[in-house]
Structure formats: structure tokens, C-alpha cells
Design a protein around this motif. Structure first.
Motif, PDB file in Angstrom:
ATOM      1  N   LYS A  99       0.827  -1.199   0.000  1.00 39.63           N
ATOM      2  CA  LYS A  99       0.000   0.000   0.000  1.00 39.63           C
ATOM      3  C   LYS A  99       0.861   1.248   0.000  1.00 39.63           C
ATOM      4  O   LYS A  99       2.010   1.221   0.420  1.00 39.63           O
ATOM      5  N   LYS A 100       0.280   2.344  -0.479  1.00 34.47           N
ATOM      6  CA  LYS A 100       0.954   3.639  -0.519  1.00 34.47           C
ATOM      7  C   LYS A 100       0.443   4.498   0.630  1.00 34.47           C
ATOM      8  O   LYS A 100      -0.754   4.595   0.887  1.00 34.47           O
ATOM      9  N   TYR A 101       1.403   5.154   1.320  1.00 34.70           N
ATOM     10  CA  TYR A 101       1.054   6.064   2.405  1.00 34.70           C
ATOM     11  C   TYR A 101       1.742   7.403   2.175  1.00 34.70           C
ATOM     12  O   TYR A 101       2.887   7.452   1.717  1.00 34.70           O
ATOM     13  N   ALA A 106       5.651   9.773  11.596  1.00 31.67           N
ATOM     14  CA  ALA A 106       4.726   9.527  12.704  1.00 31.67           C
ATOM     15  C   ALA A 106       3.303   9.325  12.198  1.00 31.67           C
ATOM     16  O   ALA A 106       2.577   8.438  12.678  1.00 31.67           O
ATOM     17  N   GLN A 107       2.878  10.121  11.223  1.00 32.13           N
ATOM     18  CA  GLN A 107       1.533   9.992  10.683  1.00 32.13           C
ATOM     19  C   GLN A 107       1.344   8.659   9.967  1.00 32.13           C
ATOM     20  O   GLN A 107       0.290   8.017  10.085  1.00 32.13           O
ATOM     21  N   ILE A 108       2.361   8.229   9.246  1.00 35.12           N
ATOM     22  CA  ILE A 108       2.257   6.958   8.517  1.00 35.12           C
ATOM     23  C   ILE A 108       2.215   5.782   9.492  1.00 35.12           C
ATOM     24  O   ILE A 108       1.461   4.820   9.301  1.00 35.12           O
ATOM     25  N   ILE A 109       3.013   5.840  10.548  1.00 34.83           N
ATOM     26  CA  ILE A 109       2.980   4.771  11.558  1.00 34.83           C
ATOM     27  C   ILE A 109       1.592   4.667  12.169  1.00 34.83           C
ATOM     28  O   ILE A 109       1.044   3.564  12.342  1.00 34.83           O
ATOM     29  N   LYS A 110       0.978   5.813  12.476  1.00 33.53           N
ATOM     30  CA  LYS A 110      -0.380   5.795  13.021  1.00 33.53           C
ATOM     31  C   LYS A 110      -1.366   5.228  12.003  1.00 33.53           C
ATOM     32  O   LYS A 110      -2.289   4.477  12.375  1.00 33.53           O
ATOM     33  N   SER A 111      -1.187   5.541  10.735  1.00 31.47           N
ATOM     34  CA  SER A 111      -2.089   5.036   9.700  1.00 31.47           C
ATOM     35  C   SER A 111      -1.948   3.523   9.535  1.00 31.47           C
ATOM     36  O   SER A 111      -2.948   2.816   9.352  1.00 31.47           O
ATOM     37  N   ILE A 112      -0.726   3.022   9.602  1.00 33.51           N
ATOM     38  CA  ILE A 112      -0.507   1.572   9.494  1.00 33.51           C
ATOM     39  C   ILE A 112      -1.185   0.850  10.649  1.00 33.51           C
ATOM     40  O   ILE A 112      -1.825  -0.196  10.463  1.00 33.51           O
ATOM     41  N   LEU A 113      -1.072   1.403  11.844  1.00 34.72           N
ATOM     42  CA  LEU A 113      -1.750   0.804  12.997  1.00 34.72           C
ATOM     43  C   LEU A 113      -3.263   0.838  12.819  1.00 34.72           C
ATOM     44  O   LEU A 113      -3.950  -0.152  13.094  1.00 34.72           O
ATOM     45  N   PHE A 135       5.461   6.790   1.059  1.00 34.51           N
ATOM     46  CA  PHE A 135       6.067   5.508   1.399  1.00 34.51           C
ATOM     47  C   PHE A 135       5.235   4.394   0.780  1.00 34.51           C
ATOM     48  O   PHE A 135       4.067   4.207   1.128  1.00 34.51           O
ATOM     49  N   ILE A 136       5.845   3.677  -0.145  1.00 33.03           N
ATOM     50  CA  ILE A 136       5.187   2.534  -0.782  1.00 33.03           C
ATOM     51  C   ILE A 136       5.703   1.276  -0.100  1.00 33.03           C
ATOM     52  O   ILE A 136       6.881   0.932  -0.215  1.00 33.03           O
TER      53      ILE A 136
END
Length: 216
Positions: A99-101, A106-113, A135-136
């Protein structure tokens, strides 16, 4: 199987560079558990702990990774050494991210969770200074992707960030090294490790004080 009375040792490892808890469980098997359970490496272990100074219980779920050893102590019993890993690591290993983020680390880590491990919360006091990126995720587990982002993160002093778990709750910590060093030490109220035979044998001493006394 209720094996609390047969547990000889429980060792849990908190690693500052790992977002999960691992450990070893040593059981005295005098009831043919090894033959009855037939360990396959996916059995669950439910553990309930309590700090002596607290009335609150800590409940954790682990998976058995492997039986490291089984040593006979006599003709009727053996010691089983089990390698265990927490539930979050096991569930993360079953997810393959493609997936693409977009956003800051910090925002991407929260989105992955939020997308994959919605039951997890993250504690954060300061955020990395890195600007927003794309981040792909190239076929990685959620924990693996978060580790990559963690390794790219620094604060305004160049201090690295760490992503880790604690036995005391189900949250992840995303803290910078500088922030952790500036915090008050957990053992600030106790003396350094030392040998004191009198203190070690004092049944009325606070558990926290005794834990910082060498017994040998």
C-alpha cells in the motif's frame, strides 16, 4: 491446561528496538503435557501478572514459537523450555502490506496501525522533524514497515527514535532517545544495586527496595 502451579520460570524481554514482547516459559511437566498437547508452534499462552505493590492485574497473550528443550529430571517428570512471542507479533506476521502512504513518519505509523492493528494505540511525546514523504510498502508486515519508518526518524538534535512495547499495557511507544534520557529514572527512589545481607533477609522491606539488593 492450567499450568500456573508448574511454572518454574517466566522470563519476558522488553527490547527498545522491537515493537513486541518475547520470552521463555519453563514448565515442570509431571502430567505428560508434552505428549498430550503435541506442540505445533501455534498454541496460545494466557499470562496474568500482578506487581506486588498494585492490585491491578496485567493480562497478556502469547504464542508458543517452539519447544527449545525438554530435559528429563526423573522417570516421571521433565522440564520444558518454551519460546514465546506476544499476540501482536504473531498477528502482524500474518499480514502482507502492499500500500501507498503519504505523510510524516509519525503519521504513517499511526495510519498503518489504524489500517491493520486497530486495537493498538501509540504513545508519542515528540515527533520526528522529517517532512512528509510518500512511502510505498513493498510486501512487508505492519511491524516491518513501521521499523523502516522508525529508522528514518530523528528529532531536531539528531537523536534517533525507538519503537517498542511494554509488558505493562498494550500500547506502543514511539520516543526519541533524548526524550527518554531527559525523563526521571524509574529507579530514582531506590539505591543502586548493592549487596546487603541484612536487607536481603528482611521480610518487611518494600519489594522495590529488595529488588535492588544482590542476593548472592
Amino acid at each position: 491446561y492450567e499450568v500456573a502451579a508448574s511454572v518454574a520460570e517466566l522470563v519476558l524481554y522488553e527490547h527498545i528496538d522491537k515493537p513486541y514482547i518475547s520470552g521463555n516459559l519453563v514448565i515442570l511437566d509431571d502430567a505428560n503435557l508434552f505428549e498430550n498437547i503435541d506442540f505445533l508452534g501455534t498454541e496460545k499462552v494466557y499470562i496474568k501478572l500482578r506487581v506486588p505493590s498494585s492490585d491491578n492485574y496485567i493480562r497478556k497473550t502469547f504464542y508458543i514459537r517452539e519447544v527449545e528443550s525438554a530435559v528429563n529430571t526423573n522417570d516421571q517428570a521433565q522440564m520444558l523450555v518454551l519460546s514465546i512471542i506476544d499476540l501482536d507479533y504473531y498477528l502482524s506476521s500474518l499480514i502482507n502490506l502492499q500500500k501507498k502512504y503519504d505523510g510524516t513518519p509519525a503519521q504513517i505509523i499511526k495510519s498503518i496501525l489504524a489500517d491493520n492493528m486497530f486495537w493498538k494505540n501509540i504513545l508519542m511525546r515528540d515527533e520526528p522533524i522529517q517532512s512528509a514523504i510518500r512511502f510505498i510498502v513493498p510486501n512487508m508486515t505492519p511491524f516491518g514497515a513501521m521499523q523502516v519508518l522508525k529508522d528514518r526518524s530523528t528529532d531536531d538534535m539528531g537523536s534517533p527514535f525507538y519503537l517498542f512495547a511494554s509488558v505493562t499495557d498494550d500500547k506502543l511507544r514511539f520516543f526519541s532517545l533524548r526524550e527518554m534520557l531527559d525523563r526521571r529514572a524509574l529507579n530514582a527512589d531506590y539505591s543502586p544495586y548493592k549487596y546487603n545481607q541484612r536487607t536481603a533477609q528482611d521480610d518487611q522491606a518494600p519489594p522495590g527496595s529488595v529488588s535492588y539488593t544482590h542476593l548472592t
